[in-house]
Scaffold this active site. Sequence first.
Site, PDB file in Angstrom:
ATOM      1  N   CYS A 125     -21.375  26.645   5.546  1.00 14.61           N
ATOM      2  CA  CYS A 125     -21.958  27.483   4.202  1.00 14.61           C
ATOM      3  C   CYS A 125     -20.958  28.222   3.794  1.00 14.61           C
ATOM      4  O   CYS A 125     -19.782  28.114   4.100  1.00 14.61           O
ATOM      5  CB  CYS A 125     -23.322  27.914   4.312  1.00 14.61           C
ATOM      6  SG  CYS A 125     -24.070  28.311   2.747  1.00 14.61           S
ATOM      7  N   ASP A 194     -28.886  34.854   6.666  1.00 17.37           N
ATOM      8  CA  ASP A 194     -29.810  35.100   5.622  1.00 17.37           C
ATOM      9  C   ASP A 194     -31.086  36.055   6.298  1.00 17.37           C
ATOM     10  O   ASP A 194     -31.496  36.911   5.651  1.00 17.37           O
ATOM     11  CB  ASP A 194     -30.600  33.987   5.040  1.00 17.37           C
ATOM     12  CG  ASP A 194     -29.406  33.122   4.299  1.00 17.37           C
ATOM     13  OD1 ASP A 194     -28.659  32.357   5.012  1.00 17.37           O
ATOM     14  OD2 ASP A 194     -29.319  33.184   3.036  1.00 17.37           O
TER      15      ASP A 194
HETATM   16  P1  RI2 Z   1     -23.429  36.379   3.044  1.00 19.22           P
HETATM   17  C1  RI2 Z   1     -26.272  32.146   2.173  1.00 19.22           C
HETATM   18  O1  RI2 Z   1     -27.643  31.533   1.680  1.00 19.22           O
HETATM   19  C2  RI2 Z   1     -25.652  31.007   3.093  1.00 19.22           C
HETATM   20  O2  RI2 Z   1     -27.031  30.927   4.015  1.00 19.22           O
HETATM   21  C3  RI2 Z   1     -25.023  32.036   3.992  1.00 19.22           C
HETATM   22  O3  RI2 Z   1     -24.630  31.632   5.248  1.00 19.22           O
HETATM   23  C4  RI2 Z   1     -25.922  33.395   3.785  1.00 19.22           C
HETATM   24  O4  RI2 Z   1     -26.557  33.373   2.577  1.00 19.22           O
HETATM   25  C5  RI2 Z   1     -25.142  34.681   4.101  1.00 19.22           C
HETATM   26  O5  RI2 Z   1     -24.100  34.803   3.167  1.00 19.22           O
HETATM   27  P2  RI2 Z   1     -27.614  30.690   0.081  1.00 19.22           P
HETATM   28  O6  RI2 Z   1     -28.055  31.891  -0.902  1.00 19.22           O
HETATM   29  O7  RI2 Z   1     -24.454  37.260   2.702  1.00 19.22           O
HETATM   30  O8  RI2 Z   1     -26.244  29.889  -0.047  1.00 19.22           O
HETATM   31  O9  RI2 Z   1     -22.658  36.615   4.107  1.00 19.22           O
HETATM   32  O10 RI2 Z   1     -28.775  29.715   0.324  1.00 19.22           O
HETATM   33  O11 RI2 Z   1     -22.413  36.151   1.766  1.00 19.22           O
END
Ligand code: RI2
Length: 321
Positions: A125, A194
């Site tokens: 991700c 998350d």
């Molecule tokens: P940072 C994201 O969720 C991903 O799952 C990623 O690993 C997590 O948030 C943390 O991201 P989504 O919004 O806060 O893409 O480290 O569903 O950037």
Amino acid sequence: MTLEETARGIRTMEIRGAGRIARAAVEALDAHANGLSPTALDEFRAEMQRAANLLVETRPTAVSLPNAVRSVMRALDDVDTLSEARQAFHERARWFVASSLGAVSKIAAIGARHIRDGDTVMTHCNSEAALACIIEAHRQGKAIEVFATEVRPRNQGLITIQMLNDAGVPTSYIVDSAARSFVNQVDLVIVGADAITANGAVVNKIGTAPIALAAHEARTNVVVAAETYKFAPLTALGDFVPIEERPSSEVLPDEIAARLPHVRVRNPAFDVIPAGYVDLIFTEQGAIPPSMAWLIIRDHLGWSIDEYRRAGEDEAGRGRR
Ligand code: RI2
């Protein structure tokens, strides 16, 4: 951006990433507060609570969102006048955004220490915190390489490879199902979060758990980069982190689905890595084993568990985290 535009942006994932969502929500609340012309403190509090609820309801899993919103709404607790409330809220919002960005920098420095010269790391991700560690290690002159996954169905891997490319980090881009094929060539798996539960389980983008299982089997370490406001306080009371299930059209176009009446698409956005498959969590307070997650909740989230319980109950009608 208006409050409603920010809420829509978070819901549709134009604004995404647990940390970015938290900052966007706080900035939207701050701008909303600036645009209000209340005549009394209670009126201001009520409207800000309505706005806070609107934002928290947008996505259920990333606990950074309610933690951030509660953190800034707390500024309205101990004030006596409307002008004090406005001032306190604005200052708290600015503090939150600055400390969120500061936390990512501290995590980058801590995480980079755990990435060795010559390491190959795998990430999944697009995590600002995880990539900050990787890019900081590269910036320090360590010769590192990255395997980055595609991340079906929303392809956030494209953002990740753009960021790694821009930083000059040699990167291999792979489909999610190729993770097992390459995990033996990897020294470290590093992902974001998350939500992290009181017992150290990590909730992250769907597909993280199979990578962690494969890494565990291959004896490859799994580390997580997460600010302290990604820890979920109400899990200490036994609550589960709700897993968001997103629209089927993200996986299968509606026109194809319409021809397949016996097929149902399931699209959970997150899965859970058990604490036993996590070696370390990098927070701005230091690198901790997952078994210390409860101490982060107790000592670094600013509220007692009872206060979180009350906030969760006040926000009835929503998943409590
Ligand atoms: P940072 C994201 O969720 C991903 O799952 C990623 O690993 C997590 O948030 C943390 O991201 P989504 O919004 O806060 O893409 O480290 O569903 O950037």
